[in-house]
Design a protein around this motif. Structure first.
Motif, PDB file in Angstrom:
ATOM      1  N   ASN A   3      -2.224 -15.001  72.814  1.00  0.00           N
ATOM      2  CA  ASN A   3      -2.244 -14.530  71.427  1.00  0.00           C
ATOM      3  C   ASN A   3      -2.482 -13.021  71.371  1.00  0.00           C
ATOM      4  O   ASN A   3      -3.403 -12.527  70.743  1.00  0.00           O
ATOM      5  CB  ASN A   3      -3.325 -15.267  70.634  1.00  0.00           C
ATOM      6  N   THR A   5      -0.595 -10.831  70.014  1.00  0.00           N
ATOM      7  CA  THR A   5      -0.187 -10.258  68.740  1.00  0.00           C
ATOM      8  C   THR A   5      -1.304 -10.444  67.716  1.00  0.00           C
ATOM      9  O   THR A   5      -2.372 -10.960  68.011  1.00  0.00           O
ATOM     10  CB  THR A   5       1.090 -10.953  68.242  1.00  0.00           C
ATOM     11  N   ASN A   6      -0.995 -10.028  66.479  1.00  0.00           N
ATOM     12  CA  ASN A   6      -1.957 -10.217  65.395  1.00  0.00           C
ATOM     13  C   ASN A   6      -1.779 -11.564  64.703  1.00  0.00           C
ATOM     14  O   ASN A   6      -2.328 -11.768  63.618  1.00  0.00           O
ATOM     15  CB  ASN A   6      -1.806  -9.080  64.369  1.00  0.00           C
ATOM     16  N   ALA A   7      -1.020 -12.457  65.288  1.00  0.00           N
ATOM     17  CA  ALA A   7      -0.799 -13.766  64.674  1.00  0.00           C
ATOM     18  C   ALA A   7      -2.121 -14.518  64.584  1.00  0.00           C
ATOM     19  O   ALA A   7      -2.927 -14.498  65.509  1.00  0.00           O
ATOM     20  CB  ALA A   7       0.198 -14.574  65.508  1.00  0.00           C
ATOM     21  N   PRO A   8      -2.356 -15.190  63.459  1.00  0.00           N
ATOM     22  CA  PRO A   8      -3.597 -15.960  63.347  1.00  0.00           C
ATOM     23  C   PRO A   8      -3.571 -17.176  64.268  1.00  0.00           C
ATOM     24  O   PRO A   8      -2.507 -17.687  64.624  1.00  0.00           O
ATOM     25  CB  PRO A   8      -3.603 -16.399  61.874  1.00  0.00           C
ATOM     26  N   HIS A  31      -9.927 -12.379  66.668  1.00  0.00           N
ATOM     27  CA  HIS A  31      -8.720 -13.030  66.161  1.00  0.00           C
ATOM     28  C   HIS A  31      -8.902 -13.516  64.730  1.00  0.00           C
ATOM     29  O   HIS A  31      -9.957 -14.045  64.373  1.00  0.00           O
ATOM     30  CB  HIS A  31      -8.350 -14.211  67.054  1.00  0.00           C
ATOM     31  N   ARG A  34      -6.950 -19.312  60.965  1.00  0.00           N
ATOM     32  CA  ARG A  34      -6.479 -20.108  59.841  1.00  0.00           C
ATOM     33  C   ARG A  34      -6.929 -21.556  60.087  1.00  0.00           C
ATOM     34  O   ARG A  34      -6.717 -22.096  61.172  1.00  0.00           O
ATOM     35  CB  ARG A  34      -4.957 -20.033  59.738  1.00  0.00           C
ATOM     36  N   GLY A  69       3.935 -18.342  61.144  1.00  0.00           N
ATOM     37  CA  GLY A  69       3.493 -17.150  61.854  1.00  0.00           C
ATOM     38  C   GLY A  69       2.442 -17.393  62.921  1.00  0.00           C
ATOM     39  O   GLY A  69       1.940 -16.447  63.521  1.00  0.00           O
ATOM     40  N   VAL A  70       2.123 -18.635  63.190  1.00  0.00           N
ATOM     41  CA  VAL A  70       1.078 -18.977  64.164  1.00  0.00           C
ATOM     42  C   VAL A  70       1.688 -19.157  65.548  1.00  0.00           C
ATOM     43  O   VAL A  70       2.758 -19.750  65.697  1.00  0.00           O
ATOM     44  CB  VAL A  70       0.349 -20.279  63.731  1.00  0.00           C
ATOM     45  N   GLU A  71       1.008 -18.657  66.574  1.00  0.00           N
ATOM     46  CA  GLU A  71       1.454 -18.833  67.950  1.00  0.00           C
ATOM     47  C   GLU A  71       0.567 -19.785  68.731  1.00  0.00           C
ATOM     48  O   GLU A  71       1.030 -20.454  69.658  1.00  0.00           O
ATOM     49  CB  GLU A  71       1.512 -17.480  68.668  1.00  0.00           C
TER      50      GLU A  71
END
Length: 275
Positions: A3, A5-8, A31, A34, A69-71
Protein backbone atom coordinates in the motif's frame (compact mmCIF):
# COMPACT_ATOMS: atom_id res chain seq x y z
CA UNK A 1 4.91 -2.48 1.05
CA UNK A 2 1.83 -3.14 -1.04
CA UNK A 3 0.00 0.00 0.00
CA UNK A 4 2.69 2.46 -1.07
CA UNK A 5 0.09 4.79 -2.60
CA UNK A 6 -2.34 7.01 -0.73
CA UNK A 7 -5.14 4.49 -1.28
CA UNK A 8 -7.14 3.83 1.87
CA UNK A 9 -7.02 0.42 3.53
CA UNK A 10 -10.46 -1.18 3.87
CA UNK A 11 -11.26 -3.08 7.05
CA UNK A 12 -14.37 -5.24 7.42
CA UNK A 13 -15.27 -5.90 11.03
CA UNK A 14 -13.42 -2.72 11.92
CA UNK A 15 -15.62 -2.02 14.95
CA UNK A 16 -15.29 -5.52 16.44
CA UNK A 17 -12.92 -6.98 19.02
CA UNK A 18 -10.04 -7.31 16.56
CA UNK A 19 -10.88 -4.35 14.34
CA UNK A 20 -10.80 -1.90 17.24
CA UNK A 21 -7.09 -2.69 17.58
CA UNK A 22 -6.29 -2.98 13.86
CA UNK A 23 -7.73 0.39 12.81
CA UNK A 24 -5.61 2.59 15.13
CA UNK A 25 -2.49 0.59 14.25
CA UNK A 26 -3.07 1.28 10.55
CA UNK A 27 -3.55 4.95 11.33
CA UNK A 28 -0.37 4.99 13.41
CA UNK A 29 1.45 3.53 10.39
CA UNK A 30 0.30 6.54 8.37
CA UNK A 31 -2.53 5.01 6.36
CA UNK A 32 -6.02 6.29 5.77
CA UNK A 33 -8.57 3.70 6.80
CA UNK A 34 -12.02 2.93 5.50
CA UNK A 35 -14.30 0.73 7.64
CA UNK A 36 -17.25 -1.16 6.19
CA UNK A 37 -20.04 -1.00 8.73
CA UNK A 38 -23.76 -1.73 8.80
CA UNK A 39 -24.42 1.29 11.03
CA UNK A 40 -23.65 4.78 9.76
CA UNK A 41 -21.22 6.88 11.75
CA UNK A 42 -19.23 10.05 11.01
CA UNK A 43 -15.61 9.99 9.89
CA UNK A 44 -13.08 10.64 12.63
CA UNK A 45 -9.30 10.73 13.05
CA UNK A 46 -8.53 9.65 9.50
CA UNK A 47 -11.08 6.83 9.54
CA UNK A 48 -13.97 6.84 7.06
CA UNK A 49 -17.01 4.69 7.80
CA UNK A 50 -18.89 3.42 4.75
CA UNK A 51 -22.31 1.88 5.28
CA UNK A 52 -22.63 -1.49 3.61
CA UNK A 53 -23.81 -5.01 4.30
CA UNK A 54 -22.09 -8.14 3.07
CA UNK A 55 -25.18 -10.12 4.05
CA UNK A 56 -27.27 -8.50 1.32
CA UNK A 57 -26.19 -11.07 -1.28
CA UNK A 58 -24.08 -10.61 -4.38
CA UNK A 59 -25.18 -7.00 -4.79
CA UNK A 60 -23.28 -6.29 -1.55
CA UNK A 61 -25.22 -3.17 -0.66
CA UNK A 62 -22.62 -0.42 -0.23
CA UNK A 63 -19.69 -2.81 -0.64
CA UNK A 64 -18.63 -1.63 -4.10
CA UNK A 65 -18.57 1.95 -2.84
CA UNK A 66 -16.46 0.92 0.13
CA UNK A 67 -13.94 -0.79 -2.17
CA UNK A 68 -13.59 2.10 -4.62
CA UNK A 69 -9.92 3.05 -4.88
CA UNK A 70 -8.84 0.46 -2.30
CA UNK A 71 -5.77 -1.72 -2.84
CA UNK A 72 -5.54 -3.57 0.50
CA UNK A 73 -8.45 -5.21 2.34
CA UNK A 74 -8.38 -6.76 5.81
CA UNK A 75 -11.38 -9.07 6.10
CA UNK A 76 -12.05 -9.42 9.84
CA UNK A 77 -15.84 -9.71 9.80
CA UNK A 78 -17.60 -13.05 9.91
CA UNK A 79 -19.16 -15.77 12.02
CA UNK A 80 -19.93 -19.47 11.75
CA UNK A 81 -23.33 -18.85 10.17
CA UNK A 82 -22.34 -16.28 7.54
CA UNK A 83 -18.57 -16.45 7.06
CA UNK A 84 -18.62 -18.36 3.78
CA UNK A 85 -21.37 -16.24 2.23
CA UNK A 86 -19.92 -12.88 3.26
CA UNK A 87 -16.44 -13.87 2.11
CA UNK A 88 -17.78 -15.01 -1.26
CA UNK A 89 -19.49 -11.66 -1.81
CA UNK A 90 -16.49 -9.66 -0.61
CA UNK A 91 -14.17 -11.59 -2.92
CA UNK A 92 -16.43 -10.91 -5.90
CA UNK A 93 -16.56 -7.20 -5.10
CA UNK A 94 -12.79 -7.06 -4.47
CA UNK A 95 -12.16 -8.57 -7.90
CA UNK A 96 -14.38 -5.95 -9.51
CA UNK A 97 -12.47 -3.23 -7.67
CA UNK A 98 -9.02 -4.53 -8.62
CA UNK A 99 -7.87 -5.09 -5.04
CA UNK A 100 -4.18 -6.04 -4.90
CA UNK A 101 -3.99 -7.67 -1.45
CA UNK A 102 -6.70 -9.43 0.54
CA UNK A 103 -5.85 -10.32 4.15
CA UNK A 104 -8.04 -12.85 5.93
CA UNK A 105 -8.15 -13.88 9.59
CA UNK A 106 -8.92 -17.54 10.21
CA UNK A 107 -8.56 -20.01 13.06
CA UNK A 108 -5.85 -22.58 13.75
CA UNK A 109 -6.73 -26.06 12.43
CA UNK A 110 -9.63 -24.71 10.37
CA UNK A 111 -9.23 -27.70 8.08
CA UNK A 112 -9.05 -30.30 10.86
CA UNK A 113 -11.52 -29.62 13.68
CA UNK A 114 -15.02 -31.06 12.95
CA UNK A 115 -17.03 -28.10 14.23
CA UNK A 116 -19.23 -25.70 12.26
CA UNK A 117 -17.16 -22.62 13.07
CA UNK A 118 -13.96 -24.27 11.80
CA UNK A 119 -15.67 -25.60 8.67
CA UNK A 120 -16.99 -22.12 7.86
CA UNK A 121 -13.55 -20.60 8.33
CA UNK A 122 -11.96 -23.23 6.09
CA UNK A 123 -14.56 -22.65 3.39
CA UNK A 124 -13.82 -18.93 3.52
CA UNK A 125 -10.09 -19.65 3.36
CA UNK A 126 -10.62 -21.58 0.14
CA UNK A 127 -12.65 -18.75 -1.37
CA UNK A 128 -9.83 -16.31 -0.63
CA UNK A 129 -7.12 -18.65 -1.92
CA UNK A 130 -9.04 -19.38 -5.14
CA UNK A 131 -10.12 -15.79 -5.74
CA UNK A 132 -7.27 -14.85 -8.05
CA UNK A 133 -6.50 -11.92 -5.74
CA UNK A 134 -3.06 -11.92 -4.10
CA UNK A 135 -3.79 -12.83 -0.50
CA UNK A 136 -2.51 -13.51 2.99
CA UNK A 137 -4.31 -15.76 5.47
CA UNK A 138 -3.41 -15.82 9.15
CA UNK A 139 -4.75 -18.58 11.38
CA UNK A 140 -4.92 -17.53 15.02
CA UNK A 141 -5.80 -19.30 18.26
CA UNK A 142 -8.82 -18.39 20.39
CA UNK A 143 -8.61 -14.81 21.65
CA UNK A 144 -8.39 -14.10 25.37
CA UNK A 145 -11.72 -12.31 24.98
CA UNK A 146 -13.44 -15.47 23.69
CA UNK A 147 -11.76 -17.57 26.37
CA UNK A 148 -13.13 -15.21 29.01
CA UNK A 149 -16.66 -15.38 27.55
CA UNK A 150 -16.49 -19.18 27.50
CA UNK A 151 -15.29 -19.30 31.10
CA UNK A 152 -17.92 -16.80 32.22
CA UNK A 153 -20.69 -18.83 30.59
CA UNK A 154 -19.52 -22.05 32.21
CA UNK A 155 -19.10 -20.23 35.52
CA UNK A 156 -22.85 -19.60 35.65
CA UNK A 157 -23.51 -23.31 36.12
CA UNK A 158 -23.80 -24.78 39.63
CA UNK A 159 -21.17 -27.36 38.62
CA UNK A 160 -18.59 -25.98 36.21
CA UNK A 161 -17.60 -28.53 33.53
CA UNK A 162 -13.91 -29.36 33.32
CA UNK A 163 -13.45 -31.06 29.92
CA UNK A 164 -10.67 -33.62 30.10
CA UNK A 165 -7.91 -33.28 27.53
CA UNK A 166 -9.26 -30.06 26.02
CA UNK A 167 -6.33 -27.70 25.59
CA UNK A 168 -6.27 -24.17 24.22
CA UNK A 169 -3.45 -21.70 23.64
CA UNK A 170 -5.32 -18.38 23.83
CA UNK A 171 -3.76 -15.31 22.25
CA UNK A 172 -4.35 -11.65 22.96
CA UNK A 173 -6.32 -9.84 20.25
CA UNK A 174 -3.78 -7.01 20.35
CA UNK A 175 -1.00 -9.42 19.36
CA UNK A 176 -3.17 -10.67 16.50
CA UNK A 177 -3.90 -7.10 15.39
CA UNK A 178 -0.20 -6.22 15.33
CA UNK A 179 0.60 -9.26 13.22
CA UNK A 180 -2.28 -8.59 10.81
CA UNK A 181 -1.18 -5.01 10.20
CA UNK A 182 2.38 -6.17 9.62
CA UNK A 183 1.13 -8.69 7.07
CA UNK A 184 -1.26 -6.25 5.40
CA UNK A 185 1.48 -3.72 4.76
CA UNK A 186 3.83 -6.35 3.33
CA UNK A 187 3.62 -8.38 0.14
CA UNK A 188 0.91 -11.06 -0.12
CA UNK A 189 2.24 -14.26 1.43
CA UNK A 190 -0.51 -16.90 1.15
CA UNK A 191 -1.10 -19.03 4.24
CA UNK A 192 1.42 -17.84 6.83
CA UNK A 193 2.52 -19.55 10.08
CA UNK A 194 -0.09 -19.82 12.81
CA UNK A 195 -0.27 -17.29 15.64
CA UNK A 196 -1.00 -18.66 19.10
CA UNK A 197 -0.62 -17.49 22.66
CA UNK A 198 2.51 -18.00 24.76
CA UNK A 199 1.26 -21.10 26.59
CA UNK A 200 -0.86 -24.22 26.11
CA UNK A 201 -3.40 -24.53 28.91
CA UNK A 202 -6.28 -26.86 29.69
CA UNK A 203 -9.72 -25.31 29.35
CA UNK A 204 -10.39 -26.36 32.93
CA UNK A 205 -7.39 -24.39 34.20
CA UNK A 206 -8.31 -21.36 32.10
CA UNK A 207 -11.83 -21.44 33.55
CA UNK A 208 -10.53 -21.84 37.09
CA UNK A 209 -8.21 -18.86 36.63
CA UNK A 210 -11.07 -16.75 35.31
CA UNK A 211 -13.39 -17.61 38.20
CA UNK A 212 -10.68 -16.93 40.73
CA UNK A 213 -9.89 -13.53 39.17
CA UNK A 214 -13.62 -12.72 39.11
CA UNK A 215 -13.95 -13.63 42.77
CA UNK A 216 -16.30 -16.52 42.15
CA UNK A 217 -16.27 -19.92 43.80
CA UNK A 218 -17.68 -22.85 41.89
CA UNK A 219 -17.09 -26.60 42.16
CA UNK A 220 -15.72 -28.14 38.98
CA UNK A 221 -16.90 -31.42 37.48
CA UNK A 222 -14.46 -33.39 35.29
CA UNK A 223 -16.05 -34.73 32.11
CA UNK A 224 -15.01 -36.49 28.94
CA UNK A 225 -15.97 -34.88 25.64
CA UNK A 226 -17.27 -37.70 23.43
CA UNK A 227 -17.01 -38.39 19.71
CA UNK A 228 -14.78 -37.00 17.00
CA UNK A 229 -14.60 -33.56 18.59
CA UNK A 230 -13.40 -34.92 21.92
CA UNK A 231 -10.80 -37.13 20.27
CA UNK A 232 -9.64 -34.23 18.13
CA UNK A 233 -8.98 -32.04 21.17
CA UNK A 234 -7.39 -34.83 23.20
CA UNK A 235 -4.95 -35.43 20.35
CA UNK A 236 -4.12 -31.71 20.18
CA UNK A 237 -5.28 -31.33 16.58
CA UNK A 238 -6.51 -27.82 17.43
CA UNK A 239 -3.08 -26.62 18.54
CA UNK A 240 -0.67 -24.53 16.47
CA UNK A 241 1.53 -26.15 13.89
CA UNK A 242 5.34 -26.27 14.29
CA UNK A 243 6.93 -22.96 13.42
CA UNK A 244 4.00 -20.91 14.75
CA UNK A 245 4.50 -17.36 15.93
CA UNK A 246 3.64 -16.68 19.57
CA UNK A 247 2.02 -13.67 21.12
CA UNK A 248 3.60 -12.46 24.35
CA UNK A 249 0.60 -11.08 26.24
CA UNK A 250 -0.41 -13.76 28.72
CA UNK A 251 -3.79 -14.99 29.94
CA UNK A 252 -2.81 -13.95 33.46
CA UNK A 253 -2.06 -10.42 32.28
CA UNK A 254 -5.39 -10.26 30.47
CA UNK A 255 -7.20 -11.27 33.66
CA UNK A 256 -5.29 -8.67 35.65
CA UNK A 257 -6.50 -5.99 33.23
CA UNK A 258 -10.04 -7.34 33.25
CA UNK A 259 -10.23 -7.59 37.05
CA UNK A 260 -7.75 -4.95 38.29
CA UNK A 261 -8.89 -5.37 41.90
CA UNK A 262 -8.16 -9.07 41.86
CA UNK A 263 -4.46 -8.72 42.49
CA UNK A 264 -3.48 -10.95 39.57
CA UNK A 265 -0.15 -10.80 37.77
CA UNK A 266 0.81 -7.41 36.25
CA UNK A 267 0.09 -6.79 32.57
CA UNK A 268 2.70 -8.06 30.15
CA UNK A 269 4.33 -6.01 27.44
CA UNK A 270 3.14 -6.61 23.91
CA UNK A 271 4.57 -8.15 20.81
CA UNK A 272 4.84 -11.35 18.85
CA UNK A 273 7.74 -13.75 18.90
CA UNK A 274 8.56 -16.76 16.77
CA UNK A 275 9.12 -20.21 18.25
Amino acid sequence: MTNATNAPVLVTGGTGTLGRHVVPLLRAAGHDVRVLTRNARPAADGVEYVTGDLLKGTTGEGVDAALAGVEVVLHLAGDAKNDEATTRDLVAAARRAGVRHLVYISVIAADLVPLGYFRAKHAAERLVAESGIPYTTLRAAQFHDLTAKTAAAMGKMPLVPKPGGMRWEPVDSRDVAERLVELALAAPAGLVPDLAGPAVRSLGDLTRDYLRAAGRRRPMLPLRVPGKVGRCYREGVNLARPGAARGTRTWEAFLAETFPAGGAAPAATGGVRTS
